[in-house]
Design a protein around this motif. Structure first.
Motif, mmCIF file in Angstrom:
data_model
loop_
_atom_site.group_PDB
_atom_site.id
_atom_site.type_symbol
_atom_site.label_atom_id
_atom_site.label_comp_id
_atom_site.label_asym_id
_atom_site.label_seq_id
_atom_site.Cartn_x
_atom_site.Cartn_y
_atom_site.Cartn_z
ATOM 1 N N MET A 20 -13.013 5.273 1.547
ATOM 2 C CA MET A 20 -11.838 6.120 1.375
ATOM 3 C C MET A 20 -11.563 6.402 -0.094
ATOM 4 N N GLY A 21 -12.487 5.986 -0.936
ATOM 5 C CA GLY A 21 -12.302 6.208 -2.365
ATOM 6 C C GLY A 21 -11.260 5.297 -2.992
ATOM 7 N N ILE A 22 -10.950 4.195 -2.300
ATOM 8 C CA ILE A 22 -9.992 3.235 -2.855
ATOM 9 C C ILE A 22 -10.780 2.101 -3.510
ATOM 10 N N ASP A 23 -10.361 1.676 -4.679
ATOM 11 C CA ASP A 23 -11.067 0.603 -5.376
ATOM 12 C C ASP A 23 -10.562 -0.754 -4.873
ATOM 13 N N PRO A 24 -11.455 -1.552 -4.263
ATOM 14 C CA PRO A 24 -11.023 -2.850 -3.723
ATOM 15 C C PRO A 24 -10.541 -3.802 -4.813
ATOM 16 N N ALA A 25 -10.819 -3.473 -6.075
ATOM 17 C CA ALA A 25 -10.392 -4.366 -7.152
ATOM 18 C C ALA A 25 -8.954 -4.098 -7.570
ATOM 19 N N THR A 26 -8.391 -2.952 -7.144
ATOM 20 C CA THR A 26 -7.057 -2.605 -7.639
ATOM 21 C C THR A 26 -6.128 -2.031 -6.568
ATOM 22 N N PHE A 27 -6.520 -2.054 -5.299
ATOM 23 C CA PHE A 27 -5.749 -1.365 -4.257
ATOM 24 C C PHE A 27 -4.289 -1.818 -4.182
ATOM 25 N N THR A 28 -3.458 -0.983 -3.603
ATOM 26 C CA THR A 28 -2.080 -1.376 -3.300
ATOM 27 C C THR A 28 -2.018 -1.796 -1.838
ATOM 28 N N MET A 29 -0.936 -2.451 -1.449
ATOM 29 C CA MET A 29 -0.823 -2.897 -0.063
ATOM 30 C C MET A 29 -0.772 -1.707 0.890
ATOM 31 N N ASP A 30 -0.199 -0.598 0.423
ATOM 32 C CA ASP A 30 -0.191 0.619 1.236
ATOM 33 C C ASP A 30 -1.611 1.049 1.562
ATOM 34 N N GLU A 31 -2.449 1.022 0.539
ATOM 35 C CA GLU A 31 -3.837 1.431 0.732
ATOM 36 C C GLU A 31 -4.563 0.481 1.673
ATOM 37 N N LEU A 32 -4.198 -0.808 1.573
ATOM 38 C CA LEU A 32 -4.800 -1.773 2.481
ATOM 39 C C LEU A 32 -4.458 -1.438 3.929
ATOM 40 N N HIS A 33 -3.197 -1.074 4.157
ATOM 41 C CA HIS A 33 -2.799 -0.721 5.520
ATOM 42 C C HIS A 33 -3.465 0.576 5.969
ATOM 43 N N GLN A 34 -3.710 1.469 5.025
ATOM 44 C CA GLN A 34 -4.440 2.696 5.381
ATOM 45 C C GLN A 34 -5.853 2.360 5.862
ATOM 46 N N ALA A 35 -6.489 1.411 5.168
ATOM 47 C CA ALA A 35 -7.842 1.021 5.563
ATOM 48 C C ALA A 35 -7.827 0.439 6.977
ATOM 49 N N ILE A 36 -6.841 -0.405 7.247
ATOM 50 C CA ILE A 36 -6.731 -0.989 8.593
ATOM 51 C C ILE A 36 -6.493 0.111 9.617
ATOM 52 N N ALA A 37 -5.641 1.072 9.250
ATOM 53 C CA ALA A 37 -5.355 2.172 10.168
ATOM 54 C C ALA A 37 -6.607 3.010 10.430
#
Lengths: 409, 294
Positions: free
Chosen positions: A228-245
């Motif tokens: 998703m183009g999100i960096d696992p080294a700096t993600f926000t919790m919102d982005e984490l929930h997006q990945a789960i979604a």
């Protein structure tokens, strides 16, 4: 799976089972079949009762206890390359005997086993243990790790620079990597019918029902973030929930067959899986059985993790543990271990040392290992790897809750 | 040695000492239960009422933890109960004829057959379960045969479905069902069946009115030994199922080990135990287990 099987390539039903067995023993699998059932019966009280006595023999009789993952160090074998193991070499040289426990089947299980003692400030009986990044992070956060004395580890300078400053332990004050590895995609081209190039391919509807991801949340979420183009080294919790979604619908419609530990290995070999999230060292070994299997270096990048040696609080043989760490950070020792475990050695100069040993022994097979990009990755590959960022307790809890709900528990 | 006459007080003391013997013999068992069952259970209940985040739990009478089983994990509870029930029924259907055959027709092979029945136990539980992955593999013989016969669709699989999970559980617990039934059939007085025949009972009637009722303690023991551990099982799902088959055991395991949510895990464990006991009381009452208890 043991090395003799690898090298003789013996294959029949029983061997397949043994291969599966290796999968069981290795990392992160079956979160605590043993500890789990004990816990279900008796809870923490019972666990406390199960713990070992600490301490080692008297003065002059030097020894230390090292708790490690099964099949994670070289052993002497009949048709193996070496006459002695690293453990034997160490004892021979230093006079320190090692009580080597293959007891870490799973980070969480091991943690459950010793947490009551650590919480009570007691000696766990282990002087050194190898734990994956995030568990090392948790142990440090809880204040349950002894600080390392770098002056007692001259070979500390051999540590790969990429591994020196990690989010959970800047400058490696508490931990030292034991082995590292990649997480990305393992696949069987005969079943996918095509070459894969990127992580996103795991969501291809053509592979529906023949896909698995890892129960290790950081590996699975990190890889999906990369798609998703999100960096696992700096993600926000919102982005984490997006990945789960993003993963959720693929669980609900059965596209993702299972979430696994090492047991994806036998599913991949038996053709039950076409594509899976996989650990590099496992694929190196599976390829010896089934050369068709591929480990993909995806366009989007790979996850890089380490298992880290650390000294639990209250350990009594701290000097001996330091001497051991110094010993395994010699390139020639690291080479010997790498030749057996097939993960990425964190020690600079290991490749050269391995080539040197292979030349001395005139063993081409051993020399070939030095060319394996999964054991000795190129700088370009390393540049495309990502760590998973450190998390606070609350974030970790939030992630665990959401991820466990995702995988059915 | 010469015999000496014992005085009254000595006799009384000996009698008292003899009366103590049963209790002394019970002591190790009671101590064992106290230390390894009662204390952990009480501790479990204590933990189940705590709240907070690891490692700082506090005792706060957190009854909410108990609601979680129903509010959050309903589907996993339902899975546990129906898989365990299905596996128990399958075990019973398979085990009764098997035990009957060994007990009545085993002849000189009887001991050998019993040993064969136990053979699977010589193999680790995990390997036994993993072997089902090979049997039911997507490219394996069972799936391809069923596909050829048109029983299942061309893209269907058995692994990662509830079929595989129930098969795994039934297989793993089959000996627990067979052995108690075998024992109760084995000790059955054969002359009772002969007597039934003498009284003009057909073999079927003799079975229904003599053999079956007399083997009921075995059936009850077998179903309990199968159902109770099957409800709590989570390994079979982990290896043979998919996330939608997860059972309550998987949740408890994940709460304890992964999320470190000991209070909810403890509450779930305790509720599960209570639910099983409550479910089984009427069953045991109805089927009558005087033999089992006596």
């Amino acid at each position: 799976m043991t090395a003799p099987t690898r090298r003789t390539g013996n294959r029949d039903a029983l061997m397949a089972l043994l291969a599966a067995d290796r999968g069981i023993d290795r990392r992160k699998f079956l979160k605590g079949v043993g500890a789990g059932s004990l816990l279900m019966l008796g809870g923490p009280a019972l666990l406390a009762a199960c713990s070992r006595d600490g301490g080692n023999g008297g003065d002059g009789d030097r020894s230390f206890t090292f708790a490690n993952w099964p099949l994670y160090i070289d052993v002497v074998e009949e048709d193996g390359w070496f006459e002695t193991s690293s453990l034997e070499d160490f004892t021979e040289e230093t006079g320190i005997s090692v009580s080597y426990l293959e007891e870490v089947n799973d980070n969480t299980e091991w943690f459950a086993k010793v947490q009551a003692q650590l919480q009570a400030g007691q000696n766990t009986g282990r002087d050194l243990v190898a734990l994956t990044d995030w568990m090392a992070d948790r142990m440090i956060r809880l204040g349950w790790v002894e600080e390392l004395d770098h002056s007692k580890i001259p070979n500390f300078s051999n540590l790969e620079s990429a591994l020196l400053n990690v989010p959970f332990d800047d400058g490696r004050k508490y931990t030292l990597p034991w082995q590292s590895g990649f997480t990305a995609i393992g696949y069987n081209p005969n079943l996918t019918g095509r070459e894969l190039t990127k992580l996103e391919d795991i969501f291809d509807p053509a592979f529906s029902g023949r896909v698995s991801m890892l129960t290790e949340s950081r590996d699975t979420l990190g890889l999906v973030m990369l798609t998703m183009g999100i960096d696992p080294a700096t993600f926000t919790m919102d982005e984490l929930h997006q990945a789960i979604a993003k993963i959720k619908p693929y669980v609900d419609n059965g596209h993702i067959r299972r979430f696994t530990g090492n047991d994806y290995a036998d599913d991949l070999v038996n053709g039950n899986l076409a594509v899976c999230f996989a650990w590099s060292g496992d694929i190196v070994q599976l390829q010896l059985d089934n050369p068709d299997l591929q480990f993909l270096f995806p366009e989007e990048g790979l996850m890089l993790w380490s298992d880290n040696m650390l000294i639990p609080k209250g350990a009594t043989n701290i000097d001996e543990a330091h001497e051991w760490m110094d010993f395994v950070y010699r390139p020639e020792v690291a080479a010997k271990i790498a030749s057996w475990v097939n993960f990425i050695p964190p020690v600079v100069g290991t490749k050269d040392a391995l080539l040197e040993i292979a030349e001395e022994m005139e063993d081409e097979e051993l020399a070939e290992l030095a060319d394996n990009p999964l054991i000795f990755p190129s700088q370009e590959v390393l540049a495309n790897t990502h760590p998973f960022r450190g998390m606070s307790e609350d974030e970790e809890r939030e992630m665990d809750e959401a991820f466990q709900a995702l995988i059915g528990a | 040695m010469t015999t000496t006459t014992l005085h009254e007080p000595e006799l009384a003391r000996m009698a008292r000492r003899r009366a103590m013997v049963p209790y002394l013999l019970l002591l190790p068992g009671i101590a064992w239960l106290l230390v390894f069952f009662m204390v952990p259970i009480l501790r479990l209940i204590g933990v189940s009422l705590q709240s907070g985040v690891y490692p700082n739990y506090e005792f706060t009478w957190q009854w909410d933890n108990y609601a979680r089983l129903w509010t959050t994990y309903g589907s996993q509870v339902w899975n546990s109960l129906r898989f365990a029930f299905a596996a128990t029924v399958i075990c019973l259907v398979l085990a009764y004829p098997l035990a009957y055959f060994i007990a009545f027709r085993g002849g000189k092979w009887k001991n050998f057959l019993v040993v064969m029945l136990l053979m699977p136990f010589l193999m680790p539980f995990l390997l036994r379960t993993l072997s089902w992955k090979i049997i039911l593999a997507d490219e394996g013989i069972v799936v391809s045969t069923l596909k050829t016969l048109g029983v299942i669709g061309p893209n269907a699989t058995l692994l990662a479905t509830s079929v595989a999970v129930v098969a795994g559980i039934a297989y793993n617990f089959l000996p627990f069902m067979t052995l108690p039934i075998y024992v109760s059939l084995e000790k059955l007085d054969r002359s009772l069946i002969e007597a039934a025949a003498d009284l003009y009972a057909t073999p079927r009637e003799a079975f229904r009115k003599v053999t079956l009722p007399l083997s009921m303690p075995g059936v009850v023991a077998g179903t309990l030994l199968t159902f109770i551990p099957a409800v709590g099982d989570y390994v079979n799902v982990l290896l043979l199922g998919s996330p939608s088959e997860f059972m309550i055991g998987n949740v408890i395991q994940s709460r304890f080990l992964v999320v470190l949510d000991y209070p909810v895990a403890a509450a779930l464990s305790f509720t599960l135990m209570t639910v099983i006991v409550l479910m089984l009381i009427p069953y045991v009452r109805a089927t009558g287990t005087d033999d089992l208890v006596a």
